[in-house]
Design a protein around this motif. Structure first.
Motif, PDB file in Angstrom:
ATOM      1  N   UNK A 148       0.840  -1.204   0.000  1.00 25.63           N
ATOM      2  CA  UNK A 148       0.000   0.000   0.000  1.00 25.63           C
ATOM      3  C   UNK A 148       0.870   1.248   0.000  1.00 25.63           C
ATOM      4  N   UNK A 149       1.907   1.252   0.807  1.00 19.69           N
ATOM      5  CA  UNK A 149       2.836   2.391   0.844  1.00 19.69           C
ATOM      6  C   UNK A 149       3.521   2.550  -0.507  1.00 19.69           C
ATOM      7  N   UNK A 150       3.894   1.443  -1.127  1.00 28.93           N
ATOM      8  CA  UNK A 150       4.523   1.501  -2.448  1.00 28.93           C
ATOM      9  C   UNK A 150       3.577   2.126  -3.477  1.00 28.93           C
ATOM     10  N   UNK A 151       2.291   1.762  -3.432  1.00 26.02           N
ATOM     11  CA  UNK A 151       1.309   2.364  -4.348  1.00 26.02           C
ATOM     12  C   UNK A 151       1.168   3.861  -4.089  1.00 26.02           C
ATOM     13  N   UNK A 152       1.193   4.233  -2.825  1.00 19.25           N
ATOM     14  CA  UNK A 152       1.005   5.639  -2.451  1.00 19.25           C
ATOM     15  C   UNK A 152       2.192   6.506  -2.845  1.00 19.25           C
ATOM     16  N   UNK A 153       3.352   5.900  -2.982  1.00 22.56           N
ATOM     17  CA  UNK A 153       4.561   6.691  -3.244  1.00 22.56           C
ATOM     18  C   UNK A 153       5.110   6.493  -4.655  1.00 22.56           C
ATOM     19  N   UNK A 154       4.293   5.969  -5.556  1.00 20.14           N
ATOM     20  CA  UNK A 154       4.710   5.819  -6.948  1.00 20.14           C
ATOM     21  C   UNK A 154       5.090   7.195  -7.492  1.00 20.14           C
ATOM     22  N   UNK A 155       6.228   7.253  -8.173  1.00 20.08           N
ATOM     23  CA  UNK A 155       6.672   8.498  -8.782  1.00 20.08           C
ATOM     24  C   UNK A 155       7.389   9.439  -7.825  1.00 20.08           C
ATOM     25  N   UNK A 156       7.586   8.995  -6.598  1.00 23.73           N
ATOM     26  CA  UNK A 156       8.286   9.806  -5.606  1.00 23.73           C
ATOM     27  C   UNK A 156       9.631   9.129  -5.336  1.00 23.73           C
ATOM     28  N   UNK A 157      10.698   9.869  -5.548  1.00 25.40           N
ATOM     29  CA  UNK A 157      12.036   9.281  -5.387  1.00 25.40           C
ATOM     30  C   UNK A 157      12.339   9.033  -3.914  1.00 25.40           C
ATOM     31  N   UNK A 158      13.276   8.140  -3.631  1.00 24.20           N
ATOM     32  CA  UNK A 158      13.694   7.918  -2.239  1.00 24.20           C
ATOM     33  C   UNK A 158      14.178   9.209  -1.567  1.00 24.20           C
ATOM     34  N   UNK A 159      14.870  10.055  -2.319  1.00 26.56           N
ATOM     35  CA  UNK A 159      15.347  11.325  -1.753  1.00 26.56           C
ATOM     36  C   UNK A 159      14.166  12.239  -1.399  1.00 26.56           C
ATOM     37  N   UNK A 160      13.157  12.266  -2.266  1.00 28.42           N
ATOM     38  CA  UNK A 160      11.966  13.073  -1.980  1.00 28.42           C
ATOM     39  C   UNK A 160      11.223  12.541  -0.753  1.00 28.42           C
ATOM     40  N   UNK A 161      11.140  11.207  -0.649  1.00 34.06           N
ATOM     41  CA  UNK A 161      10.475  10.614   0.515  1.00 34.06           C
ATOM     42  C   UNK A 161      11.232  10.935   1.794  1.00 34.06           C
ATOM     43  N   UNK A 162      12.555  10.852   1.739  1.00 40.83           N
ATOM     44  CA  UNK A 162      13.364  11.152   2.920  1.00 40.83           C
ATOM     45  C   UNK A 162      13.161  12.606   3.341  1.00 40.83           C
ATOM     46  N   UNK A 163      13.151  13.510   2.373  1.00 37.59           N
ATOM     47  CA  UNK A 163      12.937  14.931   2.665  1.00 37.59           C
ATOM     48  C   UNK A 163      11.531  15.151   3.235  1.00 37.59           C
ATOM     49  N   UNK A 164      10.540  14.518   2.635  1.00 38.25           N
ATOM     50  CA  UNK A 164       9.152  14.651   3.106  1.00 38.25           C
ATOM     51  C   UNK A 164       9.025  14.198   4.547  1.00 38.25           C
ATOM     52  N   UNK A 165       9.562  13.029   4.856  1.00 41.22           N
ATOM     53  CA  UNK A 165       9.489  12.511   6.230  1.00 41.22           C
ATOM     54  C   UNK A 165      10.241  13.402   7.198  1.00 41.22           C
TER      55      UNK A 165
END
Length: 144
Positions: free
Chosen positions: A116-133
């Motif tokens: 579910x998390x993978x579906x929610x974060x499609x198109x978001x890079x690992x760097x973007x996710x790290x920054x978001x968190x």
């Protein structure tokens, strides 16, 4: 003074994303045949990480009050996913332990949640996710 645009406010966006994530994970559990709520899953996750936590610890780690946490634990206990046992250090304190049934849920529910998390974060890079968190943790810290 300009009009306040609710849809662009960080509060609204965080709340919307959180609700959508919680609902998606709960729906995924249900579709897979598991009668586990998102809230119950957060309790189980804390115990999968370290079994034998107290109710106070679980409440703190899941950001819930004692009454809500007690109700979640009661329901999970009724379904034989966990059990309360007196603490060896202080018999007034109950420690919460997973049962065999509760331990068996870990692999499948974790897999479903990750999908579910993978579906929610499609198109978001690992760097973007790290920054978001990082940003969201700082927002939470600023207000906590």
């Amino acid at each position: 003074m300009q009009n306040y645009n609710l849809n662009d406010s960080i509060c609204f966006v965080i709340n919307l994303a959180g609700k959508n994530m919680v609902n998606s994970i709960a729906t995924s559990f249900k579709q897979a045949g598991y009668d586990i709520t998102y809230e119950q899953w957060t309790v189980l996750t804390q115990l999968w990480n370290q079994d034998g936590r107290t109710q106070n610890e679980i409440a703190s780690m899941t950001s819930r009050d004692q009454t809500c946490t007690s109700r979640l634990i009661d329901n999970l206990e009724k379904h034989n996913y966990l059990t309360r046992q007196p603490s060896a250090a202080d018999r007034r304190i109950k420690e919460i332990y997973l049962t065999a049934n509760g331990k068996e849920l870990q692999e499948k529910l974790s897999e479903i949640a990750q999908q579910t998390i993978d579906r929610a974060t499609v198109g978001i890079s690992p760097a973007e996710m790290a920054l978001c968190k990082d940003v969201l943790k700082r927002v939470a810290c600023n207000l906590g």
